[in-house]
Design an enzyme around this catalytic site. Structure first.
Site, PDB file in Angstrom:
ATOM      1  N   GLU A   1      36.580  39.632  40.662  1.00  0.00           N
ATOM      2  CA  GLU A   1      36.887  40.655  39.659  1.00  0.00           C
ATOM      3  C   GLU A   1      35.991  41.860  39.814  1.00  0.00           C
ATOM      4  O   GLU A   1      36.422  43.007  39.667  1.00  0.00           O
ATOM      5  CB  GLU A   1      36.729  40.085  38.247  1.00  0.00           C
ATOM      6  CG  GLU A   1      37.277  40.989  37.143  1.00  0.00           C
ATOM      7  CD  GLU A   1      36.298  42.000  36.577  1.00  0.00           C
ATOM      8  OE1 GLU A   1      36.724  42.906  35.853  1.00  0.00           O
ATOM      9  OE2 GLU A   1      35.072  41.918  36.874  1.00  0.00           O
TER      10      GLU A   1
ATOM     11  N   ASP B   1      33.082  35.249  39.396  1.00  0.00           N
ATOM     12  CA  ASP B   1      32.120  36.004  40.215  1.00  0.00           C
ATOM     13  C   ASP B   1      31.237  36.859  39.307  1.00  0.00           C
ATOM     14  O   ASP B   1      31.556  37.055  38.128  1.00  0.00           O
ATOM     15  CB  ASP B   1      32.853  36.882  41.246  1.00  0.00           C
ATOM     16  CG  ASP B   1      33.743  37.939  40.595  1.00  0.00           C
ATOM     17  OD1 ASP B   1      34.379  37.631  39.570  1.00  0.00           O
ATOM     18  OD2 ASP B   1      33.808  39.079  41.102  1.00  0.00           O
TER      19      ASP B   1
HETATM   20 ZN   LIG Z   1      33.496  40.821  33.723  1.00  0.00          ZN
END
Ligand SMILES: [Zn+2]
Length: 435
Positions: free
Chosen positions: A145, A80
């Site tokens: 994340e 992501d």
């Molecule tokens: Zn990163």
């Protein structure tokens, strides 16, 4: 070993492909990118599994087992990205343009580049018929994340520890070269600071603002606090990571004030990066007081982002707060805390990093660094206490100052030559450690 030229070409192609999957988080929508990577890794002989905490946001786990038991090496990455506003960019953030020897696009630095290098190295090795002599090579490519890992690494480590259990992790966090006093240094991220944010409140007595002395203004009582925070800082303190870094820079960690002064004179940009590793930081970011312009506030609130070295919490932060702001006149209320984390510095994994850098960039050194924020390494260190987790993505074309500005910024890009360098490192890492 796969050739550098081939690795560079294939990593570049893969990075461009990955940038074209829009995985801006939120919402992430990582599924298509993960399916694509799964296809590649499966085709090369990896056992792959997609594990999702929420629909449409799978995490990919790919394993290449060895002939016998041995260490498990995990190459970690997230697919992501943060958002991008095309209006701020000179290229389309999802076009993955190749320009001036760089791949441009959201994720080119953080961290589709590292994912592409890790996957390319793993696939190239497996295609050549390489298998770990002992142990296992595991790729863990996570979703989610950038907003904290709730559906990604955190969820995997907490809910499926047996799927991601490993002895070594190599993740994001450092690896860009920087120069100091004629030395070339590559950071290896071995620790992450803790976060203990707090609200600082001052009290007074309400009254009509037309008569200033009728009340007791809580807001003006923040003035000396803000001034102290602007002019001063908590005293420096040493921990093993900055100690190693300062030594690698050729300075004396025995006198931190003198060391920072020397760095400030040589290159203030390095001082900006070094200082947060030297203890508690206090950064005021938000303020609120009266709800009405004509009412003297009875209370005023200052919100402060506070970071502490690994192993410390509120008590230590409070000691530093009192040292800087005195004991009286305000109240401190801490929010939820994140404890910092670290891995040991002197390990066989560090030796492998050193050997690679010494050969690639003769005369250069490797130095431990501490991240002021945190990454997915945190969940692995927490779930598997013996696991050594490092952040290392070697880059020598673009230095740490350039790279740091592009991360989460406009016109994010990475030199193609660094993609080949990184893929070579991950290939060597796998063959050196899994035997
Ligand atoms: Zn990163």
């Amino acid at each position: 070993m796969p050739e550098r030229e081939q690795l560079e070409r294939r990593t570049t192609e893969l990075l461009r492909r990955l940038i074209r999957f829009n995985t801006v988080n939120p919402p992430g929508d990582e599924e298509e990118a993960q399916e694509f990577l799964k296809g590649m890794l499966e085709g090369a002989g990896f056992d792959c599994e997609l594990l999702s905490s929420v629909p449409g946001r799978p995490n990919l786990i790919a394993r290449l087992p060895g002939a016998s038991d041995g260490p498990r090496l995990c190459l970690l990455g997230h697919v992501d990205t943060v958002l991008a506003d095309p209006a701020d960019w000179t290229v389309d953030p999802w076009s993955a343009e190749l320009r001036d020897g760089c791949v441009w696009g959201r994720g080119a630095v953080d961290m589709k580049s590292q994912v592409a290098a890790e996957v390319t190295a793993a696939v190239a090795l497996a295609e050549e018929g390489w298998r770990p002599e002992a142990g296992e090579l595991i790729l863990v490519l996570t979703a989610d994340e950038e907003t904290g890992g709730e559906h990604g690494a955190r969820w995997l480590c907490e809910q499926h520890p047996d799927k991601v259990r490993c002895d070594m992790v190599v993740n994001e966090g450092a690896g860009e070269v920087f120069e100091y006093d004629g030395r070339r240094l590559y950071g290896v991220c071995v620790a992450e600071k803790g976060v203990v944010r707090f609200d600082l409140t001052t009290h007074g007595r309400a009254g009509h603002a037309s008569m200033p002395r009728i009340g007791d203004n809580a807001l003006t009582k923040l003035a000396p606090v803000l001034e102290a925070l602007a002019d001063g800082r908590p005293s420096y303190e040493l921990s093993p990571e900055p100690e190693g870094l300062i030594r690698a820079m050729g300075l004396d960690p025995g006198d931190l004030d003198a060391a920072v002064r020397a760095v400030e004179e040589q290159d203030p940009r390095i001082a900006v990066l070094l200082e947060p590793m030297l203890g508690v930081t206090l950064t005021p970011t938000m303020v609120s007081a009266s709800q009405k312009i004509n009412v003297i506030p009875a209370r005023a609130e200052l919100r402060i982002d506070c970071r502490v070295p690994p192993g410390y919490g509120e008590e230590h932060a409070l000691k530093r707060i009192r040292e800087l702001l005195g004991d009286n006149g305000y109240e401190v209320k801490f929010g939820p805390a994140v404890v910092g984390n670290r891995s040991p510095i002197d390990t066989p994994l560090m030796d492998t990093v050193k050997a690679f850098i010494e050969r690639e960039d003769p005369g250069a050194r490797v130095a431990p660094v501490m991240l002021p924020g945190f990454s997915d390494s945190r969940w692995f260190r927490e779930a598997f206490p013996d696991c050594v987790a490092y952040g290392f993505f070697p880059q020598r074309e673009m230095d740490v100052f350039e790279s740091a500005q592009l991360m989460h910024g406009a016109d994010e890009r990475i030199p193609v030559a660094d993609l080949g360098l990184a893929a070579s490192f991950y290939a060597e890492l796998a063959t050196e450690t899994l035997r």
